[in-house]
Motif scaffolding. Structure first.
Motif, short mmCIF file in Angstrom:
data_model
loop_
_atom_site.label_atom_id
_atom_site.label_comp_id
_atom_site.label_asym_id
_atom_site.label_seq_id
_atom_site.Cartn_x
_atom_site.Cartn_y
_atom_site.Cartn_z
N THR A 68 14.24 20.35 29.44
CA THR A 68 13.79 21.04 30.64
C THR A 68 14.97 20.68 31.46
OG1 THR A 68 11.45 20.58 30.10
CG2 THR A 68 12.25 20.82 32.34
N ILE A 69 15.34 21.76 32.72
CA ILE A 69 16.53 21.50 33.43
C ILE A 69 15.68 21.18 35.06
CG2 ILE A 69 18.27 22.73 34.67
CD1 ILE A 69 19.18 21.29 32.26
N LEU A 70 15.87 20.32 35.58
CA LEU A 70 15.45 20.33 37.21
C LEU A 70 16.68 20.59 38.01
CD1 LEU A 70 12.96 17.21 37.05
CD2 LEU A 70 12.65 19.68 36.41
N ILE A 71 16.45 21.42 38.94
CA ILE A 71 17.59 21.62 39.99
C ILE A 71 17.13 21.26 41.33
CG2 ILE A 71 19.07 23.45 41.12
CD1 ILE A 71 19.94 23.80 38.19
N PRO A 72 17.68 20.70 42.14
CA PRO A 72 17.32 20.37 43.46
C PRO A 72 17.24 21.61 44.61
CG PRO A 72 19.48 19.37 43.36
CD PRO A 72 19.03 20.12 42.07
N LYS A 73 16.57 21.58 45.37
CA LYS A 73 16.72 22.43 46.66
C LYS A 73 16.80 21.50 47.90
CE LYS A 73 13.86 26.39 48.53
NZ LYS A 73 14.83 27.59 47.99
N VAL A 74 17.89 21.85 48.84
CA VAL A 74 17.57 20.98 49.97
C VAL A 74 16.69 21.34 50.91
CG1 VAL A 74 19.21 20.21 52.08
CG2 VAL A 74 20.15 20.27 49.80
N VAL A 75 15.74 20.68 51.49
CA VAL A 75 14.79 21.08 52.39
C VAL A 75 14.63 19.81 53.44
CG1 VAL A 75 12.46 21.63 52.83
CG2 VAL A 75 13.37 22.08 50.80
N GLY A 76 15.48 20.32 54.70
CA GLY A 76 15.61 19.41 55.69
C GLY A 76 16.48 18.22 55.29
N ASP A 77 16.20 17.06 55.28
CA ASP A 77 17.02 16.03 54.90
C ASP A 77 16.38 15.47 53.46
OD1 ASP A 77 14.61 14.62 55.55
OD2 ASP A 77 15.49 13.07 56.92
N GLU A 78 15.66 16.06 52.77
CA GLU A 78 15.29 15.74 51.54
C GLU A 78 15.46 16.94 50.33
OE1 GLU A 78 11.28 15.00 50.22
OE2 GLU A 78 10.61 16.53 51.47
N MET A 79 15.58 16.50 49.08
CA MET A 79 15.68 17.33 48.12
C MET A 79 14.36 17.47 47.32
SD MET A 79 19.51 16.54 46.20
CE MET A 79 18.95 14.81 45.88
N ILE A 80 13.97 18.79 47.04
CA ILE A 80 12.76 19.16 46.22
C ILE A 80 13.39 19.47 44.87
CG2 ILE A 80 10.70 20.29 46.01
CD1 ILE A 80 10.32 20.20 49.17
N PHE A 81 12.69 19.08 43.64
CA PHE A 81 13.24 19.43 42.44
C PHE A 81 12.36 20.54 41.93
CE2 PHE A 81 17.03 16.71 41.47
CZ PHE A 81 17.04 15.89 42.60
N TYR A 82 13.16 21.30 41.24
CA TYR A 82 12.39 22.66 40.52
C TYR A 82 12.65 23.06 39.16
CZ TYR A 82 10.85 24.16 45.33
OH TYR A 82 10.27 24.15 46.40
N GLU A 83 11.69 23.17 38.18
CA GLU A 83 12.26 23.64 36.91
C GLU A 83 13.08 24.78 37.02
OE1 GLU A 83 9.45 24.13 33.81
OE2 GLU A 83 8.41 22.17 34.40
N HIS A 84 14.21 24.84 36.03
CA HIS A 84 15.08 26.05 36.01
C HIS A 84 15.20 26.44 34.60
CE1 HIS A 84 18.33 28.89 36.91
NE2 HIS A 84 18.96 28.17 36.24
N GLY A 85 14.64 27.47 34.26
CA GLY A 85 14.60 27.98 32.78
C GLY A 85 15.84 29.29 32.90
N PRO A 86 15.93 29.70 31.57
CA PRO A 86 17.15 30.79 31.10
C PRO A 86 16.55 31.95 32.03
CG PRO A 86 16.23 29.87 29.21
CD PRO A 86 15.61 29.03 30.32
#
Ligand code: FFO
Ligand code: ATP
Length: 181
Positions: A68-86
């Motif tokens: 499983t791959i997780l990629i961060p998204k910058v939201v304000g001063d933090e990062m939220i991680f999401y699953e990223h599939g093909p």
């Protein structure tokens, strides 16, 4: 050298660097051989920004291996991680970094046994310098997994100032070597 000077020096070195594709291939090869990579079922990673080492081949390989791959998204001063599939799309944020879209499945960095931590400059003891947002310094505070950075050997520096909040990585993987910090 202060942090700004270090960032400028690394930019110069990476802009001048030759054989980028071959060095990226070697870095990827070294990562795939790490037991920490092979054992991880979930890996947090970023898409390359500016002249960082490309990571798409590692993402593709992780999918091949069923990770499983997780990629961060910058939201304000933090990062939220999401699953990223093909099948999932990415979209560029204001800074030009590719991030998951609103429809991606939300996750947590804690789910990843391995976190690939981006950075500009590294010392051999694992201390790193990023783009200056402090995002990883904050996100890694509660993180108990393995922290690995991939870098061109040009990004290693013998010394730069570190601060109390800086968190070192466990492993640095370059085109020339694997450094256990
Ligand atoms: N590929 C990648 N993704 C990543 C990071 C990273 O270092 N690399 N990050 C790791 O944290 C986060 C984004 N952090 C960033 C922080 C600052 C800038 C930036 O453009 N800074 C300006 C200077 C701003 C200033 O000094 O006020 C610049 O460099 O021009 C970009 C990304 C999340 N995603
Ligand atoms: N644990 C923390 N809690 C709150 N603020 C923090 C923490 N760690 C770092 N910071 C803040 O983040 C700012 C940026 O730090 P620094 O210049 O070291 O970022 P960086 O390591 O280059 O960036 P990144 O971690 O995003 O790659 C600092 O000014 C600091 O105040």
């Amino acid at each position: 050298m202060n942090k700004q000077e270090v960032r400028r020096l690394i930019k110069e070195r990476l802009d001048m660097m030759e054989n980028r594709a071959e060095k990226e291939r070697l870095i990827h090869e070294h990562v795939l051989l790490l037991p920490e990579w092979q054992q991880a079922t979930c890996v947090a990673i970023t898409l390359a920004f500016r002249n960082e080492c490309d990571t798409r081949m590692l993402i593709e390989q992780a999918w091949q291996e069923g990770k499983t791959i997780l990629i961060p998204k910058v939201v304000g001063d933090e990062m939220i991680f999401y699953e990223h599939g093909p099948e999932d799309q990415l979209q560029a944020n204001q800074m030009g970094i590719s991030e998951p879209t609103a429809s991606a499945r939300r996750a947590s960095l804690a789910q990843a046994e391995l976190c690939l931590v981006p950075g500009r400059a590294y010392r051999r003891d694992g201390y790193r310098l990023g783009w200056g947002g402090g995002y990883y310094d904050r996100a890694l505070v509660p993180y108990a997994g393995c922290k690995v950075s991939i870098a061109f050997s040009e990004q290693l520096l013998s010394d730069f100032e570190v601060e109390a909040f800086d968190i070192p990585v466990d492993l640095i993987v370059t085109d020339l070597e694997v450094i256990r910090c």
